[in-house]
Design a protein around this motif. Structure first.
Motif, PDB file in Angstrom:
ATOM      1  N   TYR A   1      60.542  42.708 -33.509  1.00  0.00           N
ATOM      2  CA  TYR A   1      60.806  42.307 -32.128  1.00  0.00           C
ATOM      3  C   TYR A   1      61.699  43.288 -31.376  1.00  0.00           C
ATOM      4  O   TYR A   1      61.376  43.714 -30.269  1.00  0.00           O
ATOM      5  CB  TYR A   1      61.450  40.917 -32.150  1.00  0.00           C
ATOM      6  CG  TYR A   1      62.048  40.425 -30.863  1.00  0.00           C
ATOM      7  CD1 TYR A   1      61.276  40.238 -29.726  1.00  0.00           C
ATOM      8  CD2 TYR A   1      63.409  40.108 -30.790  1.00  0.00           C
ATOM      9  CE1 TYR A   1      61.842  39.754 -28.544  1.00  0.00           C
ATOM     10  CE2 TYR A   1      63.980  39.613 -29.624  1.00  0.00           C
ATOM     11  CZ  TYR A   1      63.194  39.446 -28.505  1.00  0.00           C
ATOM     12  OH  TYR A   1      63.758  38.953 -27.354  1.00  0.00           O
ATOM     13  N   ASP A   2      62.818  43.679 -31.970  1.00  0.00           N
ATOM     14  CA  ASP A   2      63.810  44.466 -31.246  1.00  0.00           C
ATOM     15  C   ASP A   2      63.489  45.953 -31.343  1.00  0.00           C
ATOM     16  O   ASP A   2      63.398  46.492 -32.452  1.00  0.00           O
ATOM     17  CB  ASP A   2      65.214  44.186 -31.791  1.00  0.00           C
ATOM     18  CG  ASP A   2      66.297  44.545 -30.800  1.00  0.00           C
ATOM     19  OD1 ASP A   2      66.345  45.706 -30.351  1.00  0.00           O
ATOM     20  OD2 ASP A   2      67.101  43.645 -30.461  1.00  0.00           O
TER      21      ASP A   2
ATOM     22  N   ARG B   1      72.797  40.969 -27.105  1.00  0.00           N
ATOM     23  CA  ARG B   1      71.596  40.154 -27.230  1.00  0.00           C
ATOM     24  C   ARG B   1      71.955  38.676 -27.074  1.00  0.00           C
ATOM     25  O   ARG B   1      73.016  38.226 -27.525  1.00  0.00           O
ATOM     26  CB  ARG B   1      70.924  40.345 -28.601  1.00  0.00           C
ATOM     27  CG  ARG B   1      70.448  41.770 -28.887  1.00  0.00           C
ATOM     28  CD  ARG B   1      69.301  42.193 -28.005  1.00  0.00           C
ATOM     29  NE  ARG B   1      68.764  43.495 -28.372  1.00  0.00           N
ATOM     30  CZ  ARG B   1      69.151  44.657 -27.832  1.00  0.00           C
ATOM     31  NH1 ARG B   1      70.093  44.664 -26.887  1.00  0.00           N
ATOM     32  NH2 ARG B   1      68.605  45.790 -28.217  1.00  0.00           N
TER      33      ARG B   1
ATOM     34  N   GLU C   1      61.098  43.086 -22.838  1.00  0.00           N
ATOM     35  CA  GLU C   1      61.736  44.394 -22.951  1.00  0.00           C
ATOM     36  C   GLU C   1      63.199  44.209 -23.358  1.00  0.00           C
ATOM     37  O   GLU C   1      63.853  43.249 -22.946  1.00  0.00           O
ATOM     38  CB  GLU C   1      61.697  45.157 -21.628  1.00  0.00           C
ATOM     39  CG  GLU C   1      60.332  45.608 -21.183  1.00  0.00           C
ATOM     40  CD  GLU C   1      60.399  46.456 -19.924  1.00  0.00           C
ATOM     41  OE1 GLU C   1      59.560  47.364 -19.788  1.00  0.00           O
ATOM     42  OE2 GLU C   1      61.294  46.212 -19.092  1.00  0.00           O
TER      43      GLU C   1
ATOM     44  N   THR D   1      59.152  45.085 -26.306  1.00  0.00           N
ATOM     45  CA  THR D   1      59.318  44.435 -27.609  1.00  0.00           C
ATOM     46  C   THR D   1      57.980  44.178 -28.284  1.00  0.00           C
ATOM     47  O   THR D   1      57.928  43.925 -29.493  1.00  0.00           O
ATOM     48  CB  THR D   1      60.041  43.089 -27.453  1.00  0.00           C
ATOM     49  OG1 THR D   1      59.215  42.202 -26.676  1.00  0.00           O
ATOM     50  CG2 THR D   1      61.391  43.262 -26.771  1.00  0.00           C
TER      51      THR D   1
END
Length: 572
Positions: free
Chosen positions: A350-351, A416, A442, A458
């Motif tokens: 994801y990141d 985050r 993003e 992402t």
């Protein structure tokens, strides 16, 4: 006169521990990142839990008259002859129900203890005392630390944890007073579980070298004994699945899931030996729940967190994510199943920033609901990701900031908020389906240009909205529970540490698996200093939802933990 640091406003209040040290919560604090709450989501607030009763709450247990000054005696009514009433017990850190009682354990002065232990982010590793109107951390100047000099200054605000039982029939709170030396070696009670009339509470040792377990008879409250398990240094969530009690744990080298195999006869000796390892993974096992796969077979699902070092600081996040066990047999999992666990989701998918993906995530709450496994993430904002970016020399690392502007760019780049996910058919890689419910399409990643983060895709598009349920200060998905056919989700909201006026932990709910979440409350259940929902579970008879709050503001009126009972409105 002692040298005490007053709190001042800070542009960089980010995480739990670092925010405290950088600026000990002045009410006028400002922050570089204070976002509009729910700015990305049209806030739907249609609560179904109309009844909210505070069953019990922390009471002042000391009087604070100044850092380094002995505590004046506390009056019987909780007032102080001089100084300010101080409530040390900040978190309900463990919770279970057994024998008609709600059993829970606490942790004291959590902000101070975490900040004091994390030498990597504290400007004064030994803990320089700091005071505001809301909270004080005395560290080595505390009367407790001076009375017990074997306690390091970093733990000067620690107090022995407490165990309570709330009797649902008589509506009374019972404090369990233990004459057991092991309790004075326990940081706090981080998890609790129960089965067959036995209640367990467990927590890490003060020196992070073991976990300490305490057991009671659930109906009578009789203390059964304690034991020190030296094979592990981390213990967290407990759950009963198909009649077997499991608990997430970890050591200095691996994560684990343990199974209780004992009986009442076990407490005649060292009952720690009646826990066997039935799960093994490359990160500490945090939250545990039942999962039913597309093949109809039952498994355990766990979220994981970085393996803790001996100092208690999070480490490398390899292995953080969601793991599944082998299918449960007729008698659950056994030692032969320990090596059969598989990781089914990782933040690396994801990141886009590789450092943040590996060092900036922990696994949050997890729960099976309406055919899906739901889970969330936790973000310790100023832990590994910030440090690795400064020390790493790879092209994807930021390096040492050379100016305040670069420092701010780095902190913004690794910041985050909590994301919310769900998945099904997870046991089969060829049919596995994972959805991002609340998150980002993003995120910032380094470094297309030196000392620069740029927004990168992402690879995901959230179904319902931005991370944190649209509130950027929601940094933890801390608890989930199914009650009344709905999935409830509790957060940790850092807004109060970021100087935002509309702070307080959030409680959200999913009514089904085809609709976005609906907000139940965003005010910390009426106290905006309640920054986290740390316990969440339905009553065994289905008559209500129990909510345990985290509130570390030891000098604030009403500071400390609260135990709430929330119920649906009676039909008219």
């Amino acid at each position: 006169m002692h040298d005490v640091t007053p709190c001042r406003g800070s542009r960089r209040i980010r995480g739990l521990a670092f925010g405290l040290i950088a600026c000990l919560l002045a009410t006028t604090a400002t922050a570089a990142r204070v976002h509009d709450r729910h700015g990305d989501i049209a806030l739907q607030s249609v609560p179904v839990l109309a009844g909210d009763e505070v069953l019990a709450e922390a009471k002042p247990d000391e009087c604070f008259a100044g850092a380094g000054i002995d505590y004046p005696p506390l009056n019987a009514d909780g007032s102080c002859p001089e100084g300010t009433p101080k409530a040390n017990e900040s978190y309900i850190w463990a919770f279970t129900q057994e024998g008609g009682r709600l059993w829970f354990g606490t942790m004291a002065n959590t902000l101070c203890v975490l900040a004091g232990q994390d030498n990597s982010v504290a400007p004064q590793p030994q803990g320089k005392p700091a005071v505001s109107d809301l909270v004080v951390c005395e560290y080595g100047l505390s009367q407790y630390a001076r009375t017990y000099p074997q306690i390091p200054a970093s733990l000067g605000d620690w107090r022995p944890p407490r165990i309570y039982a709330y009797d649902l029939a008589t509506r009374t709170l019972i404090a369990r007073k233990l004459d057991d030396p092991l309790i004075r070696k326990t940081l706090g009670f981080r998890g609790a579980g129960s089965i067959d009339g036995i209640v367990f509470l467990g927590g890490p040792a003060l020196n992070s070298s073991s976990v300490n377990l305490f057991a009671f008879k659930g109906d009578t409250g009789r203390f059964l004994g304690s034991c020190e398990h030296k094979g592990y240094n981390y213990i967290r969530d407990w759950d009963v699945v198909d009649g077997v009690l499991y608990v997430g744990a970890g050591s200095a080298t691996q994560g684990a899931v343990l199974r209780w195999n004992g009986t009442l006869n076990s407490f005649k000796g060292d009952f720690c030996g009646d826990f066997t390892e039935v799960g093994r993974m490359t990160a500490d096992a945090s939250n545990v729940t039942r999962y039913v796969g597309g093949d109809g077979k039952t498994r355990l699902a766990v979220t994981t967190v970085p393996i803790r070092s001996r100092t208690g600081t999070p480490g490398n996040g390899a292995g953080v994510g969601v793991w599944l066990s082998p299918a449960l047999g007729a008698d659950g999992l056994h030692e032969r199943d320990a090596s059969g666990w598989r990781q089914v989701w990782s933040p690396a998918t994801y990141d886009p920033d590789p450092v943040t993906a590996q060092f900036g995530y922990s696994g949050g709450a997890v729960q099976y609901f309406d055919g899906w496994l739901y889970w969330g993430t936790i973000h310790l904002q100023d832990s590994g990701a910030l440090r690795v970016h400064q020390k790493c020399t790879q092209a994807y690392c930021f390096g040492v900031p050379g100016s305040p502007a670069e420092q701010q760019a780095l902190e913004d780049g690794v910041y985050r908020s909590a994301s919310v996910w769900r998945g099904r058919y997870l046991e089969n890689p060829s049919s596995r389906e994972v959805q991002l419910l609340y998150g980002e399409s993003e995120l910032p990643a380094c470094c297309v240009a030196p000392k620069t983060f740029t927004m990168q895709p992402t690879g995901w598009r959230p179904l319902y909205g931005a991370s944190g349920f649209g509130t950027h200060s929601n940094e933890y998905i801390w608890q989930m529970a199914v009650y009344g056919g709905r999935l409830f989700v509790g957060t940790y909201d850092a807004a109060v540490l970021q100087g935002a006026p509309d702070a307080g932990a959030d409680l959200w709910r999913f009514d089904d698996s085809i609709s976005p979440a609906v907000n139940e409350d965003s005010t910390g259940l009426g106290d905006r200093l309640n920054y986290g929902i740390r316990a969440l579970a339905p009553l065994d008879d289905g008559s209500g939802l129990i909510v345990g709050m985290a509130n570390p503001f030891n000098l604030a009126p009403g500071g400390g933990w609260e135990l709430h009972l929330m119920q649906e409105a009676e039909p008219e």
